[in-house]
Every structure is written in structure tokens, then in C-alpha cells.
Motif scaffolding. Structure first.
Motif, short mmCIF file in Angstrom:
data_model
loop_
_atom_site.label_atom_id
_atom_site.label_comp_id
_atom_site.label_asym_id
_atom_site.label_seq_id
_atom_site.Cartn_x
_atom_site.Cartn_y
_atom_site.Cartn_z
N ALA A 20 -0.93 25.80 8.35
CA ALA A 20 -2.38 25.99 8.31
C ALA A 20 -2.92 25.64 6.95
O ALA A 20 -2.31 25.90 5.92
CB ALA A 20 -2.71 27.44 8.65
N VAL A 21 -4.07 25.01 6.98
CA VAL A 21 -4.76 24.68 5.74
C VAL A 21 -5.52 25.92 5.30
O VAL A 21 -6.17 26.58 6.11
CB VAL A 21 -5.75 23.50 5.99
CG1 VAL A 21 -6.54 23.20 4.74
CG2 VAL A 21 -4.99 22.29 6.47
N ALA A 23 -8.32 28.39 4.22
CA ALA A 23 -9.73 28.36 4.60
C ALA A 23 -10.61 27.81 3.50
O ALA A 23 -11.62 27.14 3.77
CB ALA A 23 -10.18 29.76 4.99
N SER A 24 -10.22 28.04 2.26
CA SER A 24 -11.04 27.54 1.15
C SER A 24 -11.03 26.01 1.09
O SER A 24 -12.02 25.40 0.73
CB SER A 24 -10.55 28.12 -0.17
OG SER A 24 -9.21 27.73 -0.39
N LEU A 25 -9.91 25.42 1.45
CA LEU A 25 -9.82 23.95 1.43
C LEU A 25 -10.40 23.31 2.68
O LEU A 25 -10.87 22.19 2.64
CB LEU A 25 -8.36 23.53 1.26
CG LEU A 25 -7.74 23.74 -0.11
CD1 LEU A 25 -6.28 23.31 -0.07
CD2 LEU A 25 -8.49 22.98 -1.16
N GLU A 26 -10.32 24.02 3.79
CA GLU A 26 -10.76 23.43 5.05
C GLU A 26 -12.24 23.04 5.01
O GLU A 26 -12.63 21.97 5.45
CB GLU A 26 -10.52 24.39 6.21
CG GLU A 26 -10.82 23.78 7.56
CD GLU A 26 -10.44 24.70 8.70
OE1 GLU A 26 -10.77 24.35 9.83
OE2 GLU A 26 -9.85 25.76 8.45
N GLY A 27 -13.06 23.90 4.45
CA GLY A 27 -14.49 23.60 4.36
C GLY A 27 -14.77 22.39 3.50
O GLY A 27 -15.58 21.52 3.86
N THR A 28 -14.10 22.30 2.36
CA THR A 28 -14.33 21.15 1.47
C THR A 28 -13.79 19.86 2.07
O THR A 28 -14.39 18.80 1.92
CB THR A 28 -13.70 21.41 0.09
OG1 THR A 28 -12.30 21.65 0.25
CG2 THR A 28 -14.35 22.57 -0.61
N ILE A 29 -12.65 19.97 2.75
CA ILE A 29 -12.08 18.78 3.39
C ILE A 29 -13.03 18.27 4.48
O ILE A 29 -13.32 17.07 4.56
CB ILE A 29 -10.68 19.07 3.95
CG1 ILE A 29 -9.69 19.27 2.81
CG2 ILE A 29 -10.22 17.95 4.87
CD1 ILE A 29 -8.33 19.77 3.26
N MET A 30 -13.51 19.16 5.32
CA MET A 30 -14.40 18.75 6.41
C MET A 30 -15.72 18.22 5.86
O MET A 30 -16.30 17.27 6.41
CB MET A 30 -14.65 19.91 7.37
CG MET A 30 -13.41 20.28 8.18
SD MET A 30 -12.62 18.87 9.00
CE MET A 30 -13.88 18.40 10.16
#
Length: 91
Positions: A20-21, A23-30
Motif C-alpha cells: 500500500a502507498v 495515504a500522504s503520498l497517494e494524494g500528491t501522486i494522484m
């Protein structure tokens, strides 16, 4: 790699747990994926240049073919004989 190794590799890949990525990185990646149009611009530019070059090559090729055919054409090297002048000579 033989067939048995490939089957084992595929089985391990199918049963592997998904990392799992955070959560802090998932938003910036998306957000970056949504706003990053660099690949799209590069492909669009590549396709446009490809079409432009193909068009120019087609026009140049057609021009060369037409020029080559016209330079070998002997239809208009001598003016046509007119019946009016032939009648004058025969009288």
C-alpha cells in the motif's frame, strides 16, 4: 527460464500482497497524475510532426514525379500543324 519457472513466478505474482502507498503520498501522486500532461503534449507533438513530415514528403514526391514525367513528355516540343496552312500550300 523454463515453463515451470514461469508458472511459479506467475503464481507468486498472483498471490503477492499489494504494498500500500502511504495515504500522504497517494494524494500528491494522484494530483500530479491529474495535472501532468507532459506525456500527452509530447505524443501530440510527435504525431503532429509525423503528419507534417509525411505531408511534406508526399508533396515533394508528387512534385518530383510530375516534373520527371513532364520533362520526358515530347507532346508539345513541336507546334501542331494547322489545316489552314496545309491548304494554302496545296493550292
Amino acid at each position: 527460464m523454463n515453463e515451470a519457472d514461469l508458472n511459479n513466478l506467475l503464481k507468486r505474482a498472483a498471490t503477492a500482497t499489494v504494498v500500500a502507498v502511504p495515504a500522504s503520498l497517494e494524494g500528491t501522486i494522484m494530483a500530479r497524475v491529474r495535472t501532468d500532461d507532459g506525456r500527452q503534449r509530447r505524443w501530440r507533438s510527435f504525431v503532429q510532426w509525423l503528419l507534417i513530415l509525411a505531408t511534406v514528403a508526399g508533396i515533394v514526391t508528387a512534385g518530383m514525379v510530375c516534373w520527371s514525367m513532364a520533362s520526358r513528355d515530347t507532346t508539345h516540343t513541336l507546334p501542331p500543324t494547322m489545316p489552314l496552312f496545309r491548304e494554302g500550300l496545296s493550292q
